[in-house]
Scaffold this motif. Structure first.
Motif, PDB file in Angstrom:
ATOM      1  N   LEU A 143      -0.745   0.232  -0.127  1.00 49.26           N
ATOM      2  CA  LEU A 143      -1.370   1.107   0.875  1.00 49.26           C
ATOM      3  C   LEU A 143      -1.713   2.510   0.389  1.00 49.26           C
ATOM      4  O   LEU A 143      -2.231   3.318   1.163  1.00 49.26           O
ATOM      5  N   GLU A 145      -4.365  -5.837   1.172  1.00 43.69           N
ATOM      6  CA  GLU A 145      -4.002  -4.962   2.286  1.00 43.69           C
ATOM      7  C   GLU A 145      -5.214  -4.493   3.090  1.00 43.69           C
ATOM      8  O   GLU A 145      -5.072  -4.020   4.213  1.00 43.69           O
ATOM      9  N   HIS A 167       5.541  -1.804   4.943  1.00 42.73           N
ATOM     10  CA  HIS A 167       4.430  -0.858   5.095  1.00 42.73           C
ATOM     11  C   HIS A 167       4.908   0.556   5.399  1.00 42.73           C
ATOM     12  O   HIS A 167       4.267   1.303   6.138  1.00 42.73           O
TER      13      HIS A 167
END
Length: 315
Positions: A139, A191, A295
Motif C-alpha cells: 500500500l 492491492e 493493511h
C-alpha cells in the motif's frame, strides 16, 4: 590367508537422499528472513505498485531469480510490463481491461507502469501448467499519517513472496524435471485490484493449459495466538486430493503444522486466485487468516511467526 575387511551393513546401505528431500532442505528461515526483511523494510516505502519503490522491489526479485539460475517465462526477461489506467481523480481505481482503458483514454487520465515477475521450469508434459504465485506490491505510505507512515506489508505479502522464491529454488535443487510445467509468478498491482494476475490471465496465450493455481497470500501470522501452528488451506470441494496430499506431506516430512481445511465453491474474491478461478483452473490457497495489522503500518517483520511460515513453504 589375508584378513577380509567386514563392511558394516549400515555403511553399505547409506540411505540416499531423495530429490524431494534435497529440495525441502533448501527451504529455511534465514532465507525467509532475508527476503521478507528487505521487501518490508522502511527503505522500500511500502512498495506501492506503479511507484519507484515498487519498481525497486521488482528489481530485487529479478536479481534473486538470476542468482538462483531461474529461467524467464518469456524470452530473456523476467519482467512482464503492463500499464494500468485510471481516470484523473487521485483515489480512483485502476484497470487493465482493454474496454475500460479505451473509455478512460478519451478524457484526462492517469497511467501506472507495473510489472509481473515471471519464471518457469519446463515440465515433461508441457500441455499442462501449474502456476505458483504471490503478489509483491503493498500500500505504500501516507504522509498525512501521524507516527508510522509506511505500510510495510511483511505478512501482506512479503511472506507469500518468500514462499514462491524458496519453492522455485527447491524445485531447481531436486535436479529433476517436474511432471507439468511450473510457472512461478510474482504479481504487481494486487492491492489496486488484482491487476497483475488479471493482466496475465487475459494475455497469456496458453491460459487454457493452466490446470491449477497455488496462491500464497499472508502466510506469516497467527490469527489465533493459542494455536501457533494453525493455517488455512482453501480449495474447492471436488479437489479433496489437495487436502490428502497435505496430510501425507505433514506426516512424511514431520512438518510442525496444524492445518484447517476450508472448501469453497466460489473463489471470485480476495486475492490473485480470482482470474484463474474464472479461467477454470483448480485453486489452492495457503493463508494464515485475518490478523489485526492487516493493511496497517503495524504489519511489520517483528510480528511474523517465522517458523510456521517456513513450514508452510515446505508443505
Amino acid at each position: 590367508m589375508a584378513a577380509i575387511a567386514i563392511v558394516p551393513a549400515e555403511a553399505k546401505k547409506r540411505e540416499k537422499i531423495t530429490p524431494e528431500q534435497k529440495g525441502i532442505l533448501t527451504i529455511n528461515r534465514p532465507t525467509a528472513e532475508a527476503h521478507v526483511e528487505f521487501l518490508a523494510s522502511d527503505a522500500l516505502k511500502g512498495r506501492e505498485s506503479g511507484t519507484e519503490h515498487g519498481h525497486i522491489a521488482g528489481e530485487y526479485l529479478i536479481a534473486v531469480l538470476k542468482q538462483m539460475g531461474a529461467t524467464p517465462l518469456f524470452g530473456k526477461d523476467f519482467a512482464q510490463p503492463f500499464d494500468a489506467y485510471s481516470i484523473e481523480r487521485k483515489n480512483a481505481g485502476f484497470t487493465v481491461n482493454p474496454e475500460g482503458i479505451e473509455k478512460i483514454k478519451k478524457a484526462p487520465h492517469r497511467i501506472a507502469p507495473m510489472r509481473n515477475i515471471l519464471a518457469k521450469i519446463e515440465g515433461k508434459n508441457p500441455e499442462e501448467i501449474v502456476v505458483v504465485g504471490a503478489h509483491y506490491d503493498h500500500l505504500g505510505y501516507d504522509e498525512m499519517l501521524v507516527g508510522d507512515k509506511i505500510f510495510n506489508g511483511a505478512d501482506d505479502n512479503a511472506s507469500g513472496v518468500q514462499a514462491v522464491l524458496q519453492i522455485l529454488r527447491a524445485f531447481l535443487a531436486t535436479g529433476e524435471q517436474p511432471q507439468r510445467t511450473v510457472i512461478f509468478a510474482l504479481w504487481d498491482g494486487e492491492e489496486r485490484g488484482l491487476l497483475g494476475s488479471t493482466y496475465f490471465v487475459n494475455n497469456f496465450a496458453d491460459i487454457k493449459k493452466v490446470k491449477a493455481y497455488m496462491n500464497f497470500d499472508m502466510i506469516g501470522r497467527n490469527n489465533m495466538e493459542d494455536r501457533l501452528k494453525h493455517f488455512n488451506l482453501l480449495y474447492m470441494p471436488k479437489d479433496s486430493l489437495f487436502a490428502n496430499w497435505l496430510k501425507s506431506d505433514i506426516n512424511n516430512h514431520t512438518l510442525d503444522l496444524d492445518p484447517n481445511f476450508v472448501t469453497s465453491e466460489d473463489f471470485s474474491g480476495g486475492s490473485d486466485q480470482v482470474p484463474f478461478f474464472k479461467a477454470g483452473a483448480k485453486i489452492v490457497w495457503y493463508q494464515t487468516g485475518a490478523q489485526p495489522d492487516f493493511h496497517m503500518p503495524s504489519d511489520e517483520c517483528d510480528r511474523i511467526n517465522w517458523d510456521k511460515m517456513v513450514e508452510i513453504t515446505k508443505a
